[in-house]
Write a protein that holds these residues in place. Structure first.
Motif, short mmCIF file in Angstrom:
data_model
loop_
_atom_site.label_atom_id
_atom_site.label_comp_id
_atom_site.label_asym_id
_atom_site.label_seq_id
_atom_site.Cartn_x
_atom_site.Cartn_y
_atom_site.Cartn_z
N UNK A 53 0.80 -1.21 0.00
CA UNK A 53 0.00 0.00 0.00
C UNK A 53 0.84 1.27 0.00
N UNK A 54 2.07 1.16 0.49
CA UNK A 54 2.94 2.33 0.54
C UNK A 54 3.95 2.34 -0.61
N UNK A 55 3.76 1.49 -1.60
CA UNK A 55 4.67 1.39 -2.74
C UNK A 55 4.00 1.94 -3.99
N UNK A 56 4.80 2.57 -4.81
CA UNK A 56 4.27 3.06 -6.09
C UNK A 56 4.17 1.89 -7.07
N UNK A 57 3.37 2.02 -8.12
CA UNK A 57 3.32 0.96 -9.13
C UNK A 57 4.70 0.68 -9.73
N UNK A 58 5.53 1.70 -9.86
CA UNK A 58 6.88 1.51 -10.39
C UNK A 58 7.73 0.69 -9.44
N UNK A 59 7.62 0.96 -8.13
CA UNK A 59 8.39 0.20 -7.13
C UNK A 59 7.94 -1.27 -7.11
N UNK B 42 9.35 -2.93 -10.18
CA UNK B 42 10.79 -3.14 -10.03
C UNK B 42 11.07 -4.35 -9.13
N UNK B 43 10.30 -4.49 -8.05
CA UNK B 43 10.46 -5.63 -7.16
C UNK B 43 10.16 -6.93 -7.88
N UNK B 44 9.05 -6.98 -8.62
CA UNK B 44 8.71 -8.20 -9.36
C UNK B 44 9.74 -8.51 -10.43
N UNK B 45 10.28 -7.49 -11.07
CA UNK B 45 11.34 -7.71 -12.06
C UNK B 45 12.58 -8.29 -11.40
N UNK B 46 12.94 -7.77 -10.22
CA UNK B 46 14.11 -8.28 -9.49
C UNK B 46 13.95 -9.74 -9.12
N UNK B 47 12.77 -10.10 -8.61
CA UNK B 47 12.54 -11.51 -8.26
C UNK B 47 12.48 -12.38 -9.51
N UNK B 48 11.94 -11.84 -10.60
CA UNK B 48 11.93 -12.59 -11.86
C UNK B 48 13.34 -12.87 -12.35
#
Length: 133
Positions: free
Chosen positions: A15-21, A24-30
């Motif tokens: 809830x405190x993260x932007x769509x970009x953040x 970026x997190x999902x890309x990192x885990x991918x």
């Protein structure tokens, strides 16, 4: 050797993260998933639901006690895990350093999966030779 990487940190709801953040997190885990698969070391890697979705069970004296989460009175919560098959602790640490879980206050624990034959060998001469985990 099999190792379990467990990822602890302040529980995030997104809830405190932007769509970009979030992207970026999902890309990192991918990228981590792809790299560990390509190297042939990945057994499993998953995120976990937040603590309010957890349930514990304690059994004692024939009674079963079930409690719904959250349970810990700390900001650090278990957020996910990766189970890897690696050569040694050095390789496990190298993979742990490549996860996107390396921000402020985030902790990765590396714990070897028990090798029962080695465990039994360590018990030799202790008087606990017949014990099994």
């Amino acid at each position: 050797m099999k190792v379990l990487l467990t990822f602890y940190g302040e529980e995030l709801t997104g809830l405190d993260s932007s769509p970009e953040q979030i992207a970026q997190t999902f890309e990192g885990w991918g990228a981590f998933d792809a790299a560990t698969r390509a190297a042939g070391v990945l057994i499993a890697c998953e995120g976990l639901e937040t603590g309010d979705m957890a349930t514990t069970i304690r059994v004692g004296a024939g009674d079963r006690h079930v409690t719904d989460g959250p349970f810990m009175e700390t900001k650090e919560q278990l957020g996910g895990f990766a189970l890897l098959e690696v050569r040694d602790l050095d390789e496990a640490m190298a993979w742990a350093a490549r996860t996107p879980w390396n921000g402020d206050g985030q902790i990765t624990e590396i714990r070897p999966v028990m090798d029962y034959e080695q465990y039994a060998a360590r018990l030799q001469g202790t008087g606990l030779e017949g014990a099994t985990p």
